[in-house]
Design an enzyme around this catalytic site. Structure first.
Site, short mmCIF file in Angstrom:
data_model
loop_
_atom_site.label_atom_id
_atom_site.label_comp_id
_atom_site.label_asym_id
_atom_site.label_seq_id
_atom_site.Cartn_x
_atom_site.Cartn_y
_atom_site.Cartn_z
N LYS A 168 38.42 99.41 12.27
CA LYS A 168 39.25 98.12 11.50
C LYS A 168 40.43 99.11 10.69
O LYS A 168 41.39 98.30 10.94
CB LYS A 168 38.46 98.03 10.67
CG LYS A 168 37.41 96.23 10.79
CD LYS A 168 36.80 96.67 8.77
CE LYS A 168 36.20 97.45 8.02
NZ LYS A 168 34.72 97.96 7.83
N ARG A 192 33.79 91.01 1.14
CA ARG A 192 32.97 91.52 1.82
C ARG A 192 31.77 91.02 1.42
O ARG A 192 30.34 91.14 1.55
CB ARG A 192 33.03 93.22 1.92
CG ARG A 192 33.84 94.26 1.62
CD ARG A 192 32.69 95.34 3.17
NE ARG A 192 32.78 96.35 3.31
CZ ARG A 192 33.18 97.12 3.36
NH1 ARG A 192 34.68 97.35 3.49
NH2 ARG A 192 33.39 98.90 3.52
N ARG A 219 32.73 110.67 13.39
CA ARG A 219 33.59 110.85 12.79
C ARG A 219 33.73 111.84 11.13
O ARG A 219 33.19 111.88 11.06
CB ARG A 219 33.78 108.87 11.54
CG ARG A 219 34.37 108.77 11.09
CD ARG A 219 35.17 107.14 10.64
NE ARG A 219 33.28 107.07 9.83
CZ ARG A 219 33.58 105.49 8.92
NH1 ARG A 219 34.37 104.79 9.64
NH2 ARG A 219 32.96 105.10 8.95
N ARG A 252 32.98 111.88 5.74
CA ARG A 252 32.98 111.16 4.58
C ARG A 252 31.69 111.32 4.30
O ARG A 252 30.07 111.41 4.84
CB ARG A 252 33.13 109.77 5.39
CG ARG A 252 34.81 109.10 5.18
CD ARG A 252 34.14 108.01 5.83
NE ARG A 252 33.97 106.91 5.25
CZ ARG A 252 34.20 105.42 5.73
NH1 ARG A 252 34.82 105.28 6.60
NH2 ARG A 252 33.36 103.92 5.05
N ARG A 307 24.32 100.47 4.58
CA ARG A 307 25.77 99.87 5.11
C ARG A 307 25.44 98.73 5.98
O ARG A 307 26.02 97.43 6.23
CB ARG A 307 26.82 100.68 4.93
CG ARG A 307 27.49 101.59 4.26
CD ARG A 307 27.96 102.47 4.51
NE ARG A 307 28.74 102.87 5.00
CZ ARG A 307 29.11 104.17 6.02
NH1 ARG A 307 28.51 105.39 6.10
NH2 ARG A 307 30.56 104.06 6.54
P1 AMP Z 1 35.03 101.63 4.75
O1 AMP Z 1 35.87 101.98 4.08
O2 AMP Z 1 35.31 99.80 4.25
O3 AMP Z 1 33.55 101.24 5.14
O4 AMP Z 1 34.58 101.06 2.51
C1 AMP Z 1 33.81 102.50 1.91
C2 AMP Z 1 33.36 102.14 1.11
O5 AMP Z 1 34.46 101.68 -0.56
C3 AMP Z 1 31.80 100.78 1.04
O6 AMP Z 1 30.75 101.09 1.63
C4 AMP Z 1 32.29 100.19 -0.19
O7 AMP Z 1 30.98 101.01 -1.57
C5 AMP Z 1 33.71 100.43 -0.33
N1 AMP Z 1 33.71 99.31 -0.87
C6 AMP Z 1 34.62 99.08 0.34
N2 AMP Z 1 35.65 97.78 0.57
C7 AMP Z 1 34.76 96.90 -0.71
C8 AMP Z 1 34.52 95.36 -1.24
N3 AMP Z 1 35.22 94.69 -0.64
N4 AMP Z 1 33.33 94.85 -2.18
C9 AMP Z 1 32.81 96.22 -2.25
N5 AMP Z 1 32.55 97.62 -2.00
C10 AMP Z 1 33.41 97.77 -1.31
#
Ligand code: AMP
Length: 235
Positions: free
Chosen positions: A24, A99, A133, A166, A177
């Site tokens: 993404k 989300r 990653r 990460r 996740r």
């Molecule tokens: P990502 O980089 O999109 O994988 O997001 C990393 C982490 O950020 C996720 O596992 C959540 O803990 C938090 N996060 C990101 N976007 C959201 C969202 N829209 N709602 C809630 N938590 C989020």
């Protein structure tokens, strides 16, 4: 200024969705650069806060590390604040939001969107990609040791920063996740599908091919890799 007034480019507002590791962030960045869209990565904003030890970062760090979703009010506040900056003259692409169903309702009430890009990737491939990653601790650039390794092992090509894993790229957090994703984010796709916004793209091919597919499906100009753009400008 005069150039801006004559510029008839349409404004475009997209959401990009897909399970962790589906690309993404990469695809959003490629689209944003080509179309002058503001690229809003909610996870990136949260990670920046964690890395910089802000108050917000302290609030979300554990939740993120465990692979769980952080609170809706907090995330909706981030998105609202970012979008009220109104620096998105030609539109935006938002990655990592909405989300869950509540976030989707908040979003649809506040903004009209032109399309939802869904990057489709099987969970088995997600595991392989996520474990490979790496992230630059300095500038945040993403690497993948399968097909996008740095020139020097462990060092960022762009800023020389240290490449780290990460905190949420562990087997345990990934399992959480994936569960969160299928339980809470799949229903968001159903909401968008009912509104006929969604284009589904196979996320397994190389990133340039995925980007071409995204653009073709959205009726956008074709993708030109940076090298090709430089050659065209010179010739
Ligand atoms: P990502 O980089 O999109 O994988 O997001 C990393 C982490 O950020 C996720 O596992 C959540 O803990 C938090 N996060 C990101 N976007 C959201 C969202 N829209 N709602 C809630 N938590 C989020």
């Amino acid at each position: 200024m005069a150039g801006r007034l004559c510029d008839a480019r349409p404004m475009r507002k997209y959401v990009i969705m897909g399970v962790q590791g589906s690309g993404k962030g990469t695809q959003a960045a490629m689209l944003a650069v080509g179309l002058d869209l503001v690229n809003i990565g909610v996870g990136d904003i949260l990670r920046w806060n964690v890395q910089n030890h802000t108050k917000l970062g302290a609030q979300v760090r554990r939740t993120m590390a465990a692979g769980e979703l952080v609170g809706d009010d907090l995330v909706e506040g981030i998105v609202r604040d970012r979008l009220t900056q109104h620096d998105w003259n030609y539109g935006f692409i938002i990655d990592g939001f909405p989300r869950n169903e509540r976030q989707a309702e908040f979003f649809l009430e506040s903004y009209d969107i032109d399309g939802v890009i869904y990057l489709d990737l099987p969970d088995s491939e997600v595991r392989r990609r996520v474990m490979a990653r790496r992230l630059c601790a300095g500038c945040g650039m993403d690497y993948n040791l399968i097909n996008n390794s740095p020139r020097e092992a462990g060092r960022c090509d762009a800023c020389g920063g240290e490449l780290v894993t990460r905190e949420d790229d562990t087997e345990e957090a990934l399992a959480v996740r994936l569960r969160e994703y299928h339980g809470k984010t799949d229903p968001v796709l159903d909401i968008f599908r009912r509104k006929e916004y969604v284009v589904t793209i196979d996320a397994r091919p190389p990133k340039e091919q995925v980007q071409q597919a995204v653009r073709a499906r959205l009726g956008l100009p074709a993708y030109h890799p940076p090298q090709q753009v430089a050659q065209q400008a010179a010739g």
